[in-house]
Design an enzyme around this catalytic site. Structure first.
Site, PDB file in Angstrom:
ATOM      1  N   GLY A  48      -1.399   3.141   0.665  1.00 25.67           N
ATOM      2  CA  GLY A  48      -1.884   2.484   1.904  1.00 25.67           C
ATOM      3  C   GLY A  48      -1.708   0.960   1.762  1.00 25.67           C
ATOM      4  N   GLN A  53      -4.088  -7.587   3.493  1.00 21.17           N
ATOM      5  CA  GLN A  53      -3.891  -7.470   2.224  1.00 21.17           C
ATOM      6  C   GLN A  53      -2.664  -8.581   1.945  1.00 21.17           C
ATOM      7  OE1 GLN A  53      -4.344  -2.998   1.567  1.00 21.17           O
ATOM      8  NE2 GLN A  53      -5.250  -3.777  -0.345  1.00 21.17           N
ATOM      9  N   CYS A 111      -8.405   0.008  -4.986  1.00 24.02           N
ATOM     10  CA  CYS A 111      -7.648  -0.716  -3.712  1.00 24.02           C
ATOM     11  C   CYS A 111      -6.795  -1.874  -4.576  1.00 24.02           C
ATOM     12  CB  CYS A 111      -8.867  -1.476  -3.242  1.00 24.02           C
ATOM     13  SG  CYS A 111      -8.408  -2.597  -1.720  1.00 24.02           S
ATOM     14  N   LEU A 112      -5.953  -2.250  -3.757  1.00 25.71           N
ATOM     15  CA  LEU A 112      -4.574  -2.905  -4.383  1.00 25.71           C
ATOM     16  C   LEU A 112      -5.216  -4.477  -4.429  1.00 25.71           C
ATOM     17  CD1 LEU A 112      -1.445  -1.655  -2.744  1.00 25.71           C
ATOM     18  CD2 LEU A 112      -2.230  -1.342  -5.278  1.00 25.71           C
ATOM     19  N   HIS A 153     -10.135   4.017   4.611  1.00 26.29           N
ATOM     20  CA  HIS A 153      -9.975   2.934   3.715  1.00 26.29           C
ATOM     21  C   HIS A 153      -9.500   1.762   4.301  1.00 26.29           C
ATOM     22  CE1 HIS A 153      -9.577   1.056  -0.572  1.00 26.29           C
ATOM     23  NE2 HIS A 153      -8.596   0.451   0.187  1.00 26.29           N
ATOM     24  N   GLU A 154      -8.187   2.176   4.991  1.00 25.35           N
ATOM     25  CA  GLU A 154      -7.130   1.296   5.428  1.00 25.35           C
ATOM     26  C   GLU A 154      -7.732   0.881   6.755  1.00 25.35           C
ATOM     27  OE1 GLU A 154      -5.015   0.215   3.907  1.00 25.35           O
ATOM     28  OE2 GLU A 154      -5.065   1.718   2.265  1.00 25.35           O
ATOM     29  N   HIS A 157     -10.273  -2.056   6.153  1.00 24.32           N
ATOM     30  CA  HIS A 157      -9.639  -3.165   5.773  1.00 24.32           C
ATOM     31  C   HIS A 157      -9.409  -4.181   7.132  1.00 24.32           C
ATOM     32  CE1 HIS A 157      -8.579  -3.734   1.697  1.00 24.32           C
ATOM     33  NE2 HIS A 157      -7.942  -2.684   1.628  1.00 24.32           N
TER      34      HIS A 157
END
Ligand code: ZN
Length: 196
Positions: A48, A53, A111-112, A153-154, A157
């Site tokens: 994702g 991000q 997480c990226l 999670h997304e 964000h």
């Protein structure tokens, strides 16, 4: 095109994002952005990626969980996580609802925007999400298991939240140590060992 992914500490990751109109969604700019976000997510690789991000405060994220990512995951872990492939799709202006008989499940996630770390994060096992798709049409998603976790999670964000706001902070671990000490362990054992 791979877009640069911003890391924790960037103010954009802590902002509420702005909604997109269906007309905007159909614009060349947003269609191009969707393609670039898809390439960036695959390149990372990740399951994702939310617009903040890549430095954009927009209510948009892309999601895709591919079978080829499962090479490193045991069949037992896949089953435990209820992880199944999710085809590529876009999430725009999402509204989330937890299931009525809300069941909380805990797993390590990363997480990226926080590369090199993992932590134990409690989340709803299943969710319902109302959103717009890549054409600006309304869409309703019912998800459970790992897919539900990705969605939560997304969507976090898009509200300026990161998993570190929800994690059991005592479980925060470098990827290296997560693999060495915690990866294969039952969560109940992890929690009792860490005291969380
Ligand atoms: Zn993330």
């Amino acid at each position: 095109m791979h877009l640069p992914i911003v890391h924790a500490g960037e103010p954009v990751l802590r902002k509420h994002t702005r909604a997109l109109s269906p007309q905007e969604i159909r614009s060349k700019e947003i269609q191009k952005l969707i393609e670039h976000m898809r390439e960036t997510m695959r390149g990372a690789p990740g399951v994702g990626l939310a617009a903040p991000q890549v430095g954009l405060s927009l209510q948009m994220a892309v999601i895709e969980d591919r079978k080829e990512y499962y090479k490193e995951v045991s069949a037992e872990q896949l089953k435990l996580r209820e992880r199944r492939p999710v085809p590529f799709h876009v999430l725009i202006n999402p509204r989330i609802q937890s299931a009525k008989d809300d069941q909380i499940v805990e797993f390590f996630e990363g997480c990226l925007s926080l590369p090199g770390f993992f932590a134990l994060v409690p989340r709803s096992r299943s969710v319902r999400v109302e959103c717009l798709d890549h054409r600006g049409n309304s869409k309703s998603i019912e998800a459970s298991g790992w897919y539900a976790r990705i969605l939560q999670h997304e969507i976090d964000h898009l509200h300026g939240n990161l998993y570190i706001d929800r994690m059991h902070s005592r479980s925060f671990s470098s990827t290296e140590n997560w693999e060495k000490f915690w990866k294969g362990k039952p969560i109940a054992d992890v929690r009792s060992e860490l005291g969380c």
